[in-house]
Design a protein around this motif. Structure first.
Motif, mmCIF file in Angstrom:
data_model
loop_
_atom_site.group_PDB
_atom_site.id
_atom_site.type_symbol
_atom_site.label_atom_id
_atom_site.label_comp_id
_atom_site.label_asym_id
_atom_site.label_seq_id
_atom_site.Cartn_x
_atom_site.Cartn_y
_atom_site.Cartn_z
ATOM 1 N N HIS A 106 -1.595 31.820 -13.544
ATOM 2 C CA HIS A 106 -2.706 30.984 -14.002
ATOM 3 C C HIS A 106 -2.203 29.540 -13.996
ATOM 4 N N PRO A 107 -2.259 28.870 -12.848
ATOM 5 C CA PRO A 107 -1.524 27.600 -12.711
ATOM 6 C C PRO A 107 -2.132 26.428 -13.484
ATOM 7 N N SER A 108 -3.443 26.332 -13.540
ATOM 8 C CA SER A 108 -4.070 25.115 -14.069
ATOM 9 C C SER A 108 -3.850 24.922 -15.562
ATOM 10 N N ALA A 109 -3.700 26.001 -16.313
ATOM 11 C CA ALA A 109 -3.641 25.903 -17.767
ATOM 12 C C ALA A 109 -2.378 25.221 -18.266
ATOM 13 N N SER A 110 -1.339 25.163 -17.461
ATOM 14 C CA SER A 110 -0.135 24.413 -17.817
ATOM 15 C C SER A 110 -0.124 23.040 -17.153
ATOM 16 N N VAL A 111 -0.447 23.015 -15.870
ATOM 17 C CA VAL A 111 -0.305 21.790 -15.089
ATOM 18 C C VAL A 111 -1.302 20.724 -15.520
ATOM 19 N N ILE A 112 -2.573 21.094 -15.665
ATOM 20 C CA ILE A 112 -3.589 20.084 -15.977
ATOM 21 C C ILE A 112 -3.385 19.465 -17.363
ATOM 22 N N PRO A 113 -3.160 20.243 -18.423
ATOM 23 C CA PRO A 113 -2.895 19.603 -19.722
ATOM 24 C C PRO A 113 -1.678 18.687 -19.707
ATOM 25 N N ALA A 114 -0.616 19.090 -19.015
ATOM 26 C CA ALA A 114 0.587 18.257 -18.963
ATOM 27 C C ALA A 114 0.303 16.943 -18.246
ATOM 28 N N ALA A 132 -1.077 14.173 -8.841
ATOM 29 C CA ALA A 132 -0.042 14.874 -9.602
ATOM 30 C C ALA A 132 -0.430 16.323 -9.855
ATOM 31 N N ILE A 133 -1.689 16.570 -10.193
ATOM 32 C CA ILE A 133 -2.145 17.941 -10.438
ATOM 33 C C ILE A 133 -2.001 18.780 -9.174
ATOM 34 N N ALA A 134 -2.403 18.219 -8.033
ATOM 35 C CA ALA A 134 -2.278 18.958 -6.775
ATOM 36 C C ALA A 134 -0.818 19.322 -6.506
ATOM 37 N N ILE A 135 0.082 18.365 -6.718
ATOM 38 C CA ILE A 135 1.514 18.637 -6.528
ATOM 39 C C ILE A 135 1.978 19.730 -7.489
ATOM 40 N N ALA A 175 7.265 19.017 -12.307
ATOM 41 C CA ALA A 175 7.210 18.293 -11.036
ATOM 42 C C ALA A 175 6.014 17.356 -11.009
ATOM 43 N N ALA A 176 4.887 17.825 -11.538
ATOM 44 C CA ALA A 176 3.668 17.017 -11.532
ATOM 45 C C ALA A 176 3.807 15.769 -12.389
ATOM 46 N N VAL A 177 4.297 15.942 -13.605
ATOM 47 C CA VAL A 177 4.430 14.805 -14.517
ATOM 48 C C VAL A 177 5.455 13.805 -13.979
ATOM 49 N N SER A 222 6.971 21.521 -22.480
ATOM 50 C CA SER A 222 8.299 21.485 -21.870
ATOM 51 C C SER A 222 8.334 20.511 -20.703
ATOM 52 N N ALA A 223 7.264 20.497 -19.911
ATOM 53 C CA ALA A 223 7.214 19.616 -18.743
ATOM 54 C C ALA A 223 7.255 18.150 -19.148
ATOM 55 N N VAL A 224 6.396 17.789 -20.094
ATOM 56 C CA VAL A 224 6.353 16.389 -20.534
ATOM 57 C C VAL A 224 7.682 16.012 -21.186
ATOM 58 N N THR A 225 8.213 16.901 -22.000
ATOM 59 C CA THR A 225 9.487 16.641 -22.666
ATOM 60 C C THR A 225 10.622 16.484 -21.653
#
Length: 489
Positions: A106-114, A132-135, A175-177, A222-225
């Motif tokens: 379920h990719p969007s639920a982590s990537v889009i909020p970050a 960034a979201i696409a990446i 990677a996106a952030v 975790s991504a943003v951090t």
């Protein structure tokens, strides 16, 4: 972008992330990302009233910190990592977020909020966020596919009890952030750091517990951090993915497909093939809902039914059919989302949304005597034909034996919401409104829908939250309408 044999996998992903420009994105990818932002924000709005959502808001509000970014349903701005956490929890809490097949992510639920949290904190534009979201989605899917076993036709993450969504989501989101404004070294280091934060196990799918709702939030956090830590000087190993003690060794015991990460990277995109969810339940149950709805449209009612056999792919049986005594007796709406027997009951009885909606997965309905009587008649078994199709689709074959001695069979071999049976933008908008109307006014929904539709022209992603930050699940509808009217002014 051709693969460079001298680069590690993380370095290859970093080069892809930094070299990809907005203008490099295919039009279909841009449109898909905008639709996914609308979809995720609608889910976040609908999930804001959950007890678990209130719990995570209470937790982040107790942490303090410098105000930077917005989170759905929080009265004031939060540090970006905490905003990402809240919105990631909400995005995955209703099991209504999109799914990639065959990785079962379920990719969007982590990537889009970050990305939205980091983009808002940095003042990034809509184009920056889309890129960034696409990446991030692409990186998430490719890492997930590296753990897909073509022989067993199943995710090795899943076989080990690991929640690939959160594990790979942390990596894709990092990677996106980092790609918002970072160098190749920044992205590589962010991946190296996020790998030590990626986590998640899925036992709650089988026997209950709400911890799974936290997973995508923790991945986004975790991504943003990780990116923030890179900025202050922390580094990660360049061989973090394929190294002897790296990501794939730790999670998959060294069994992975590196070409799934590098082949066609930058030229071939997975995003348009990610399945939107038409129903707020585990994706393995969707074809059962559709098959049962077909029985209903044929005039069959619960009183006509003597027994039902729900045939599903063997790998999904553990999630939606075992233990059968638990699946026939879900105690909560959340447990019902992972129940094959409940999917038959929901589809046969009908509901809201695009066939069934959020109002059809309540605690009260999960314990409803009539639904339980129907669930008692349902057996869930492995079906060879469904197993052969899985995991490119999550099919179902429903065989209903009626009290008059006749048998009716309904086959659903292609899921709604994917490339073979896509949801139109109008259907996605209807899903968004069915979700968001619970806490947003018509004017606020119109505004958010317009912003998402034209996101590439938006100077700041903060506009996405102009109405959502005012969401208070405890307000009456009238008071919520009045609040949004004041904001619109």
């Amino acid at each position: 972008m051709s693969a460079d044999q001298n680069l590690t996998l993380a370095q290859s992903l970093a080069r892809f992330a930094v070299q990809t420009r907005f203008d490099d994105l295919p039009e279909g990818v841009v449109e898909s990302v905008k639709s996914r932002v609308l979809d995720i924000l609608g889910i976040c709005a609908a999930a804001s009233a959950l007890d678990t959502s209130r719990a995570v808001r209470q937790w982040v509000e107790s942490q303090g910190g410098v105000a930077q970014a917005s989170a759905v349903g929080v009265a004031g701005p939060l540090p970006a990592a905490q905003a990402a956490f809240v919105n990631g929890v909400l995005a995955h809490s209703l099991d209504y977020d999109d799914t990639h097949l065959p990785s079962v992510l379920h990719p969007s639920a982590s990537v889009i909020p970050a990305v939205l949290a980091a983009a808002e904190a940095s003042g990034a534009s809509g184009k920056d966020a889309i890129r960034a979201i696409a990446i991030g989605l692409e990186v998430c899917v490719r890492i997930g596919m590296a753990g897909y076993n073509t022989e067993t036709k199943n995710s090795t993450f899943f076989e080990h009890g690991q929640h690939a969504t959160s594990i790979c989501g942390a990596m894709g989101a990092a990677a996106a952030v980092a790609a918002l404004a970072g160098t190749e070294a920044d992205v590589c280091n962010a991946l190296g750091i996020a790998a030590s934060m990626a986590s998640g196990i899925i036992e709650s799918n089988r026997t209950g517990g709400t911890v799974k709702r936290m997973h995508c939030g923790w991945a986004a956090h975790s991504a943003v951090t990780a990116v923030e830590l890179v900025r202050v000087g922390l580094t990660g190993p360049p061989t973090v993915l394929e190294g002897r003690f790296g990501f794939f060794e730790a999670w998959l015991h060294g069994e992975f497909d590196a070409t799934a990460i590098t082949a066609g990277l930058g030229a071939e995109w997975s995003i348009e093939g990610i399945f939107f969810k038409p129903y707020p339940a585990n994706h393995f149950t969707h074809a059962a809902v559709d098959a049962a709805a077909a029985l209903r449209r044929a005039g069959i009612v619960p009183a006509d039914i003597a027994s039902v056999t729900l045939g599903v792919p063997l790998p999904t049986l553990r999630t939606i059919g075992q233990p059968i005594e638990v699946k026939r007796r879900p105690e909560t709406g959340y447990m019902a989302q992972f129940s094959g027997p409940y999917a038959i009951a929901a589809g046969l009885l009908g509901g809201g949304g695009l066939e069934v909606g959020l109002d059809d997965y309540t605690d009260e309905l999960a314990r409803d005597a009539d639904r339980r009587a129907l669930m008692d008649k349902v057996d869930v078994v492995a079906d060879d034909r469904c197993s052969a199709i899985f995991p490119s689709q999550f099919p179902a074959v429903v065989t209903a034996r009626l009290n008059d001695g006749s048998t009716v069979v309904e086959e659903v071999l292609v899921n709604r919401g994917g490339p073979g049976n896509p949801l139109s933008f109008d259907q996605l908008t209807r899903k968004f409104r069915d979700n968001a109307r619970r806490v947003m006014s018509e004017g606020a929904m119109d505004s958010l829908e317009r912003t998402c539709r034209t996101l590439q022209d938006t100077t700041s992603v903060q506009l996405l939250f102009a109405d959502l930050i005012a969401v208070d699940p405890l307000l009456s509808a009238a008071l919520a309408d009045a609040t949004h009217s004041r904001l619109d002014d």
